[in-house]
Design an enzyme around this catalytic site. Sequence first.
Site, mmCIF file in Angstrom:
data_model
loop_
_atom_site.group_PDB
_atom_site.id
_atom_site.type_symbol
_atom_site.label_atom_id
_atom_site.label_comp_id
_atom_site.label_asym_id
_atom_site.label_seq_id
_atom_site.Cartn_x
_atom_site.Cartn_y
_atom_site.Cartn_z
ATOM 1 N N ARG A 178 0.840 -1.200 0.000
ATOM 2 C CA ARG A 178 0.000 0.000 0.000
ATOM 3 C C ARG A 178 0.874 1.249 0.000
ATOM 4 N NH1 ARG A 178 -4.579 0.008 4.387
ATOM 5 N NH2 ARG A 178 -5.344 1.692 3.060
ATOM 6 N N CYS A 234 -1.457 6.255 8.967
ATOM 7 C CA CYS A 234 -1.793 4.943 8.401
ATOM 8 C C CYS A 234 -2.869 5.171 7.350
ATOM 9 C CB CYS A 234 -2.229 3.982 9.502
ATOM 10 S SG CYS A 234 -3.622 4.591 10.496
#
Length: 278
Positions: A178, A234
């Site tokens: 990611r 995050c």
Amino acid sequence: MKNIVTMGWLAEKLGEPDLVIVDCRFILGQSEAGRIAYEVDHIPIAVYAHLEQDLSGPVREHGGRHPLPDMGPFSQWLGQLGIDKNTTVVAYDDQGGAMASRFWWMLHFLGHERVHILETGFSQWKAAGYPVSTEILQPIAKHFTPSVRTGMLISVHDVRKKLGQPGVVLLDSREEPRYLGLQEPIDPVAGHIPGAINSFWKESLNGNGLWKDTEEQKARFAHLDKEDEIIVYCGSGVTACPNVMALQEAGFQNVKLYLGSWSDWVSYEENPVATGEE
């Protein structure tokens, strides 16, 4: 480790006054799975905290997928759980400590120091033969008085200003694919904030699923300068919290959470996006 308690420690404390145990189990995409699991069985005297209903506020255009709830009603809710300034709180989940860390961070944000995370998850607690219960208790309400620490947070506007500044480190807590922009299963844009380095939050745990000790956390972040400002993010401000706690254990003082994180960052079309290694 000041923020982590062992299963043995918690087992010895069960039934003591001024102890509140909070079950934070939650599965993204299965919003009621954690509550259902709690109702099946849980650590005795534990109360339940739902990530999206209790630990997050309404989702809007900006602010990310898990913004903070209104701190007034949230503080009242903490009191209803039986938490006041004298209460020792222990949070746990079954997701590697991610959800429990969010609760831990929120209590610190409100000035409550006496909050800890169980060294492992509920499944390991149960497998180790420690007691479980099906009883759902009604806590004796107390009065929780918040003392908000705004310095623990950083806004998207301040993150923009700090891009590329010396003495500032952006720490991306998501999985490497990611971060690299190779895949993005949740948010509409893949990649990372320019200049960020990657430190997957699950590296806070060892191979047995227990939190690494202080020396191991220090070794993990040995490439960082403790004089720098560390900005942790995050996907939505949840799994960054284990890294915030791990950095604190490693002795870092100037650590801030970008709460909206990647889901907030990409909600602004003008924000730059990077892919690949930095």
